[in-house]
Design an enzyme around this catalytic site. Sequence first.
Site, PDB file in Angstrom:
ATOM      1  N   GLU A 154      39.231 -34.453  24.744  1.00 46.23           N
ATOM      2  CA  GLU A 154      39.951 -33.917  25.905  1.00 46.23           C
ATOM      3  C   GLU A 154      40.808 -35.032  26.473  1.00 46.23           C
ATOM      4  O   GLU A 154      40.942 -36.088  25.847  1.00 46.23           O
ATOM      5  CB  GLU A 154      38.962 -33.404  26.955  1.00 46.23           C
ATOM      6  CG  GLU A 154      37.994 -34.464  27.469  1.00 46.23           C
ATOM      7  CD  GLU A 154      37.074 -33.966  28.581  1.00 46.23           C
ATOM      8  OE1 GLU A 154      37.366 -32.952  29.218  1.00 46.23           O
ATOM      9  OE2 GLU A 154      36.041 -34.643  28.797  1.00 46.23           O
ATOM     10  N   LYS A 173      29.532 -32.856  34.930  1.00 50.18           N
ATOM     11  CA  LYS A 173      30.601 -33.382  35.787  1.00 50.18           C
ATOM     12  C   LYS A 173      29.957 -34.326  36.803  1.00 50.18           C
ATOM     13  O   LYS A 173      29.677 -33.959  37.947  1.00 50.18           O
ATOM     14  CB  LYS A 173      31.352 -32.228  36.468  1.00 50.18           C
ATOM     15  CG  LYS A 173      32.724 -32.619  36.959  1.00 50.18           C
ATOM     16  CD  LYS A 173      33.571 -31.413  37.259  1.00 50.18           C
ATOM     17  CE  LYS A 173      34.838 -31.752  38.022  1.00 50.18           C
ATOM     18  NZ  LYS A 173      35.783 -32.609  37.308  1.00 50.18           N
ATOM     19  N   ARG A 189      28.822 -24.260  37.596  1.00 50.16           N
ATOM     20  CA  ARG A 189      28.928 -25.519  36.842  1.00 50.16           C
ATOM     21  C   ARG A 189      28.315 -26.680  37.633  1.00 50.16           C
ATOM     22  O   ARG A 189      27.657 -27.545  37.066  1.00 50.16           O
ATOM     23  CB  ARG A 189      30.402 -25.807  36.497  1.00 50.16           C
ATOM     24  CG  ARG A 189      30.555 -27.009  35.572  1.00 50.16           C
ATOM     25  CD  ARG A 189      31.974 -27.171  35.071  1.00 50.16           C
ATOM     26  NE  ARG A 189      32.901 -27.546  36.136  1.00 50.16           N
ATOM     27  CZ  ARG A 189      34.208 -27.689  35.975  1.00 50.16           C
ATOM     28  NH1 ARG A 189      34.758 -27.465  34.784  1.00 50.16           N
ATOM     29  NH2 ARG A 189      34.982 -28.025  36.979  1.00 50.16           N
ATOM     30  N   ARG A 244      13.498 -41.376  42.399  1.00 50.01           N
ATOM     31  CA  ARG A 244      12.410 -40.867  43.247  1.00 50.01           C
ATOM     32  C   ARG A 244      12.431 -41.509  44.632  1.00 50.01           C
ATOM     33  O   ARG A 244      11.856 -40.980  45.568  1.00 50.01           O
ATOM     34  CB  ARG A 244      11.047 -41.113  42.571  1.00 50.01           C
ATOM     35  CG  ARG A 244      10.843 -40.273  41.318  1.00 50.01           C
ATOM     36  CD  ARG A 244       9.592 -40.678  40.598  1.00 50.01           C
ATOM     37  NE  ARG A 244       9.628 -42.101  40.246  1.00 50.01           N
ATOM     38  CZ  ARG A 244       8.696 -42.732  39.551  1.00 50.01           C
ATOM     39  NH1 ARG A 244       7.634 -42.083  39.134  1.00 50.01           N
ATOM     40  NH2 ARG A 244       8.808 -44.014  39.261  1.00 50.01           N
TER      41      ARG A 244
END
Length: 288
Positions: free
Chosen positions: A182, A149, A50, A103
């Site tokens: 959630e 995440k 993940r 960058r």
Amino acid sequence: MKIYLNGKLISKEKAHISVFDHGLLYGDGVFEGIRTYDGLIFRLKEHIDRLYKSADAIKLNIPMTKIKMIEAIIKTLKANKLKDSYIRLVITRGVGDLGLDPRKCSKPTIFIITDKIALYPKEFYQKGLEIVTAPTRRNYPPALDPRIKSLNYLNNILAKLDAIKAGTDEAIMLTYNDYVAECTGDNIFIVKDGELLTPPVEVGALEGITRDAVISIAKNIDMPVYEKMLKMEDVYAATEVFLTGTAAEIIPVVKIDKRQIGDGKPGTITLKLMGEFRKLTKVDGVRY
Ligand code: PMP
């Protein structure tokens, strides 16, 4: 306490990162929260996968193989002589200048903190948790997908403030169009007509490792489990509600927005899953 920082183990007091790190300046980075149980790292492969997926999603190239990352985690755990612990693994874009341009950040910052686990009080598991619905909506996936995440947790923190304002510890977050997504740091499940239901992650939720574990446990014990779009009416009418997360594990919810859920006590299906989950933590992981 020893912290892993860019390849070295150093003391907590000396583990510093630059004020020009884009993780700090812009929340530009990704992280994982992982748990160990008696010397076993629970579902480590899934957490590492993940992490790399989240990094891919923000085009952050982690300059370390998955195997080397696992070795670094184990080295840190051993240096701190921890058996039951919480691991925080963080990769930031690295040091850049004051502009947004990624960058300008030549090297990601990698750090690993291993610490004792801070748990919800025991009585929450025995009596169940009271939560509320947050006025703050979950991030709209085309703007910032909650499946990533990332270090950008302000959306969750705003909802956590909603929970605290209401005198509770957690809050349900809805999507912009009123579906249940959630909680601020946990996924949500409900039991309705004997079926276990949880929102699909596409609505705007993290694909929780504990959530996946609960789905696989339910399938193994022939409990019907489905991903389903849910509204708050479904949650209020559920016979049982519980939350899942690495730190919380499985925690029963007995009151939402001052309304009692089921008979106001942790339900039998929740208790059964809590028992099965406990067994899983003893076998499913990487030994160190
Ligand atoms: N949702 C959010 C927003 C989270 O931060 C977390 C992790 N704390 C979870 C769900 C649960 O995921 P996991 O089971 O992988 O810890």
